[in-house]
Design an enzyme around this catalytic site. Structure first.
Site, short mmCIF file in Angstrom:
data_model
loop_
_atom_site.label_atom_id
_atom_site.label_comp_id
_atom_site.label_asym_id
_atom_site.label_seq_id
_atom_site.Cartn_x
_atom_site.Cartn_y
_atom_site.Cartn_z
N ASP B 9 0.86 -1.17 0.00
CA ASP B 9 0.00 0.00 0.00
C ASP B 9 0.91 1.24 0.00
O ASP B 9 2.06 1.16 0.45
CB ASP B 9 -0.88 -0.03 1.25
CG ASP B 9 -1.60 1.29 1.47
OD1 ASP B 9 -2.30 1.73 0.55
OD2 ASP B 9 -1.45 1.88 2.55
N TYR B 11 -0.12 5.09 0.86
CA TYR B 11 -0.31 6.13 1.88
C TYR B 11 -0.41 5.55 3.28
O TYR B 11 -1.30 4.76 3.57
CB TYR B 11 -1.54 6.97 1.55
CG TYR B 11 -1.44 7.64 0.20
CD1 TYR B 11 -0.42 8.57 -0.06
CD2 TYR B 11 -2.32 7.33 -0.83
CE1 TYR B 11 -0.31 9.18 -1.30
CE2 TYR B 11 -2.22 7.93 -2.07
CZ TYR B 11 -1.21 8.85 -2.31
OH TYR B 11 -1.09 9.44 -3.54
N ARG B 40 -6.67 13.31 6.98
CA ARG B 40 -6.49 11.89 6.67
C ARG B 40 -7.74 11.09 7.05
O ARG B 40 -8.20 10.24 6.29
CB ARG B 40 -5.28 11.35 7.41
CG ARG B 40 -5.10 9.84 7.35
CD ARG B 40 -4.91 9.32 5.94
NE ARG B 40 -4.63 7.88 5.90
CZ ARG B 40 -4.62 7.15 4.80
NH1 ARG B 40 -4.86 7.70 3.62
NH2 ARG B 40 -4.35 5.87 4.84
N SER B 117 -2.42 1.19 -4.83
CA SER B 117 -2.96 2.27 -4.01
C SER B 117 -4.32 2.75 -4.49
O SER B 117 -4.67 2.61 -5.67
CB SER B 117 -1.96 3.44 -4.07
OG SER B 117 -2.51 4.61 -3.53
N ASN B 118 -5.05 3.34 -3.56
CA ASN B 118 -6.29 4.04 -3.91
C ASN B 118 -6.00 5.35 -4.63
O ASN B 118 -6.90 5.96 -5.22
CB ASN B 118 -7.10 4.32 -2.64
CG ASN B 118 -7.94 3.13 -2.21
OD1 ASN B 118 -8.22 2.23 -3.01
ND2 ASN B 118 -8.36 3.11 -0.95
#
Lengths: 219, 219
Positions: B9, B11, B40, B117-118
């Site tokens: 991942d 972040y 966040r 990642s998103n």
């Protein structure tokens, strides 16, 4: 507007989830508020995660799991009975002060009123009875379809249960995530914004914003 | 274990999202830490909500919307340029200190490494380049399938892109929600628990728990 049915979310909308604070404080001196806030936040996170990963478990279990995590996170040691005590507090949450009066009034006007919640019936039924709302409100739980709000499948279930057109339903919640799901599904929505929060930026606007449920009486 | 591919991942796992604190502090004196934390938290909430309500929008927009909400919530007034400055901070997040060394070492051992990642490619590509990881890592974004982690469809995309068996993939994340999704999909998982958090109570256990990525070198 022509509204034929009112739907209320339960936790945070009719009932104050933070009324567990007192019991939490009595069990964990100095931590009542922190427990209450972190517990609620985890509870919401957990049902969303179960929904996102297609792994439904009942809200009662989610609520207990969120409480365990919260106490672990705060490094508080606890016994099984402490969890049970706090879980029982959920069966007697306080209703917000205007709730009983408003729902009674709307009932006199023959408005069809439904509580639609992520909670399980074993959590909702005693609570609705305790707060003397059983005579005015039907209770629906997502547990019947095992799909949590705010997924479209959950609102579809409520919609079909009521048997009226989507845009004739006014859906009320204090939880913006719930308003997002309900609006996106097609209900009319009223965000009950008791805490004067800013609107979330999710590309969805509620149809109405009320500072509490009493404002319903004016429409 | 026979692991043929490592997925990271981005972040919170390779890159410290809280390295925006300094820039936030310089723009909003006294609020840097609060902005970074609330931003966040909202960002995670927002992509989950967009996924739950089947309304995909790119992560770059979600990140900006979460920032707007955060500043509104803190009653801070801001200009469009302030948002742009803070969004640019996402393109040069710090990598955690062991990241570069560890990925370089694994690359020498011919391990296939992927960042999944998103984030959108326009956010990820400059960041991965800036932190000099482009030579060791392929980058995959959920934006290619418009399904956010932790939904099964997102991990399926990564799985099919890699073309190795599910249980030959070791997926690493510091975000427990990501571990939950990846484990539930079928990947082997390692939770990178730098902050010594308790495990979330979601009915999922990671296969491994590491205090940082360096521990990968021992397997």
């Amino acid at each position: 507007m022509t509204i034929k049915a009112f739907i209320y979310d339960a936790y945070g909308t009719l009932f104050d989830v933070h009324s567990v604070t007192e019991k939490a404080e009595s069990l964990f001196n100095g931590y009542g508020k922190q427990i209450s806030e972190a517990w609620r936040q985890k509870q919401v996170e957990y049902f969303m995660l179960h929904q996102l990963t297609d792994r439904y478990i009942p809200f009662s279990e989610i609520t207990k799991n969120a409480l365990s995590y919260t106490l672990n996170k705060l490094s508080l040691s606890y016994k099984k009975e402490d969890l049970d005590h706090l879980m029982n507090a959920y069966l007697e949450l306080q209703a917000y002060e205007e709730v009983s009066e408003t729902l009674k009034n709307l009932n006199r006007r023959k408005v069809k009123q439904t509580i639609f919640s992520n909670g399980t019936k074993d959590m909702l039924t005693p609570l609705v009875k305790k707060r003397e709302l059983s005579d005015f409100c039907n209770v629906l739980s997502v547990d019947d379809v095992k799909q949590y709000k705010p997924s479209p499948a959950a609102y579809k279930y409520a919609h079909e249960s009521l048997g009226v057109n989507c845009d004739e339903i006014l859906f009320m919640s204090s939880n913006f995530w719930d308003i997002t799901g309900a609006s996106s599904y097609g209900f009319k929505t009223a965000w009950i914004n008791r805490s004067k929060l800013p609107e979330d930026v999710l590309g969805i606007e509620p149809d109405y914003i009320y500072s509490n449920l009493k404002e319903l009486l004016n429409i």
